[in-house]
Design an enzyme around this catalytic site. Structure first.
Site, PDB file in Angstrom:
ATOM      1  N   ALA A 198       8.301  12.736  -9.152  1.00 30.73           N
ATOM      2  CA  ALA A 198       9.750  12.550  -9.082  1.00 30.73           C
ATOM      3  C   ALA A 198      10.160  12.048  -7.708  1.00 30.73           C
ATOM      4  O   ALA A 198       9.619  12.487  -6.684  1.00 30.73           O
ATOM      5  CB  ALA A 198      10.459  13.866  -9.401  1.00 30.73           C
ATOM      6  N   LEU A 219      12.452  11.699  -4.436  1.00 32.19           N
ATOM      7  CA  LEU A 219      13.356  12.527  -3.650  1.00 32.19           C
ATOM      8  C   LEU A 219      14.701  11.808  -3.530  1.00 32.19           C
ATOM      9  O   LEU A 219      14.806  10.612  -3.831  1.00 32.19           O
ATOM     10  CB  LEU A 219      12.762  12.789  -2.273  1.00 32.19           C
ATOM     11  CG  LEU A 219      11.477  13.626  -2.259  1.00 32.19           C
ATOM     12  CD1 LEU A 219      10.912  13.711  -0.852  1.00 32.19           C
ATOM     13  CD2 LEU A 219      11.719  15.014  -2.827  1.00 32.19           C
ATOM     14  N   ASP A 230      -6.409  13.073   4.949  1.00 28.50           N
ATOM     15  CA  ASP A 230      -5.611  11.883   5.258  1.00 28.50           C
ATOM     16  C   ASP A 230      -4.161  12.221   5.599  1.00 28.50           C
ATOM     17  O   ASP A 230      -3.261  11.449   5.307  1.00 28.50           O
ATOM     18  CB  ASP A 230      -5.656  10.935   4.048  1.00 28.50           C
ATOM     19  CG  ASP A 230      -5.120   9.553   4.375  1.00 28.50           C
ATOM     20  OD1 ASP A 230      -5.349   9.077   5.494  1.00 28.50           O
ATOM     21  OD2 ASP A 230      -4.450   8.955   3.507  1.00 28.50           O
ATOM     22  N   GLU A 286       6.702  14.501   6.721  1.00 27.80           N
ATOM     23  CA  GLU A 286       8.120  14.168   6.675  1.00 27.80           C
ATOM     24  C   GLU A 286       8.961  15.431   6.566  1.00 27.80           C
ATOM     25  O   GLU A 286       8.515  16.456   6.043  1.00 27.80           O
ATOM     26  CB  GLU A 286       8.422  13.242   5.491  1.00 27.80           C
ATOM     27  CG  GLU A 286       7.803  11.862   5.639  1.00 27.80           C
ATOM     28  CD  GLU A 286       8.312  10.884   4.595  1.00 27.80           C
ATOM     29  OE1 GLU A 286       9.431  11.102   4.073  1.00 27.80           O
ATOM     30  OE2 GLU A 286       7.607   9.903   4.307  1.00 27.80           O
TER      31      GLU A 286
END
Length: 510
Positions: free
Chosen positions: A311, A313, A379, A384
């Site tokens: 989904a 953001l 990785d 965020e």
């Protein structure tokens, strides 16, 4: 007359044989059915129902229910309403404008192609599951515990027809930035597309590129590893089980690449990369800077292709986000090393830098490292955050497709933030210890949770068992820190909520 008298024994034998055959093949089976209570075919009498077999007991299924009913997962929220990310009125106005703009562009596109068949405009419904998901994001996480909206969103992403398909904005910005004739490598950068559904919701589609039973070759560097659609699905379920709630809802789906991508996209570049393979399968590949050759394409069978749908953001116009380099970023070269890889006291340097010098940021980094170690993701170069929640807001665990690559190897360097800083949230440690208990074993609850996905089995059994093994390594690292520095310095009280009842309390053992 002697002739007929001599044939009488043979006739009697023949009649006896016919009677025995009739008894054996017709009368006896009917008598058995009568005795068993089944009745004869066509019999109007009421048949006795056969006793129902008891349902098989599943410890995994009961373990998941018990886990979410445990006091650690039902702790009372902090006093007062949770601080929402979005204002409902502002969000509705914004998305209504976007829906109207999309309808206008879609109408112009159809007029340019002289399409006369009627197409109903998309309408924005306030009760749409994706919109309720956006409105439910708060300072506590991407969604509340036991949110019915999330299950509805997963179902909608799995079942709703698509109305458009396109590259993401980042891919559009980078399109053509490299010369495909000069450099082509089978890098792990994922073929991914943005799909929009009939309720105006959006999801990121990542197709299957590696079979579940395949492991990443041990000679592969982490930055050229494949990206796996099933890793995105499993990461969402694990994040929810750990009660982090920082991974966007993700579900598996079989996509018809012809009807649900090619026939609904308006992007001519995307249309141009579709082709039919020699095996009559419909395939597509990505333009630069990703994979530019047909041998790196993904193909349907002949049209259906597995993939994950994550989904979206809220729009950055509504909810700006910061992308911040991970202090424990790896060297993305073949021979270089970062400072944390050679300096065991690296965390002392990090603690002197704002915002890691105070608040929850460093604790959230440790949470993220624990999550990445469990899935085997090397990785995590950036993370965020929503700017609205400030420096102590939660970190978003995005892009997990490089997880679950090798079940036979535990990359302990991922745990460097924990082992070097020797700090962990009390609630995180309590849940990890709970998941190490036989009654709530992590592999069991993950196995049962993943069975809810349409693409089950999402993970192979070795990957599930690797979760238990890695969990023990995390707890071992915490015990080592506690033995060295003491529990008071290692275990941070991140909550003022009361502890669980004594009967259910998980003990902090060293």
């Amino acid at each position: 007359m002697p002739g007929p008298r001599r044939d009488r024994p043979a006739v009697l034998l023949l009649l006896g044989a016919l009677l025995a055959a009739d008894l054996y093949f017709h009368l006896w089976p009917r008598a058995r059915r009568e005795l068993a209570g089944g009745g004869a075919p066509g019999c109007p009498c009421r048949r006795r129902p056969a006793p129902a077999a008891p349902p098989p007991r599943s410890r995994a299924a009961s373990a998941l229910r018990r886990l979410f009913a445990h006091p650690l997962y039902r702790a009372a929220a902090p006093p007062g309403p949770a601080e929402p990310l979005l204002g409902a009125r502002e969000a509705l106005r914004y998305y209504r404008r976007k829906a109207a703009r999309w309808n206008r562009r879609h109408k112009l596109y159809r007029e340019e192609l002289n399409l006369t068949s009627p197409a109903a405009p998309l309408s924005l419904q306030p009760e749409a599951s994706w919109l309720q998901f956006h409105l439910g994001i708060s300072r506590d996480g991407l969604y509340p515990r036991s949110s019915p909206t999330i299950n509805r969103l997963l179902r909608d992403m799995r079942d709703f027809p698509t109305v458009s398909a396109d590259y993401s904005q980042d891919e559009k910005a980078l399109l053509g930035a490299c010369d495909c004739s000069q450099i082509v490598k089978p890098s792990g950068v994922h073929l991914k597309l943005v799909l929009r559904f009939q309720d105006f919701g959006k999801a990121m589609f990542k197709p299957m590129r590696q079979k579940r039973e395949e492991e990443t070759p041990e000679d592969f560097f982490y930055f050229i590893d494949f990206q796996r659609h099933n890793a995105e699905i499993a990461a969402f379920h694990l994040d929810r089980i750990l009660d982090f709630r920082r991974v966007p809802p993700t579900v598996g789906r079989l996509i018809n690449v012809t009807k649900e991508i090619l026939e609904v996209t308006k992007n001519e570049i995307l249309q141009s990369v579709f082709f039919v393979s020699p095996a009559s399968n419909v395939c597509f590949f990505a333009k630069c800077p990703y994979m530019c050759k047909t041998e790196y394409a993904v193909c349907g069978n002949p049209h259906l292709l597995e993939g994950s749908l994550s989904a979206f953001l809220p729009s950055l116009n509504l909810a700006p986000r910061l992308s911040i380099p991970n202090p424990w970023i790896r060297s993305y070269s073949f021979d270089g090393k970062e400072e944390w890889e050679v300096n065991p006291l690296y965390c002392n340097t990090v603690r002197e830098i704002y915002p890691y010098s105070n608040g929850n940021r460093l604790l959230n980094i440790v949470d993220m490292a624990i999550f990445d170690f469990l899935i085997g993701n090397m990785d995590r170069h950036h993370y965020e955050m929503f700017t609205k929640f400030g420096d102590d807001g939660f970190l978003l665990h995005l892009d997990n497709a490089r997880g679950f690559g090798r079940h036979s190897h535990d990359e302990t360097s991922i745990l460097a933030p924990l082992s070097q800083c020797c700090i962990i949230k009390r609630t995180t440690l309590l849940r990890l210890q709970l998941l190490a208990e036989p009654e709530y074993r992590l592999s069991d609850v993950m196995r049962e949770s993943l069975l809810q996905d349409r693409l089950a089995p999402v993970l192979t059994e070795p990957h599930l068992l690797a979760l238990d093994r890695r969990l023990q390594l995390i707890l071992k690292a915490v015990r080592k820190c506690i033995d060295t520095y003491g529990e008071a310095k290692v275990v941070a009280n991140d909550t003022t909520q009361p502890e669980a009842p004594a009967s259910d309390r998980v003990k902090l053992t060293t």
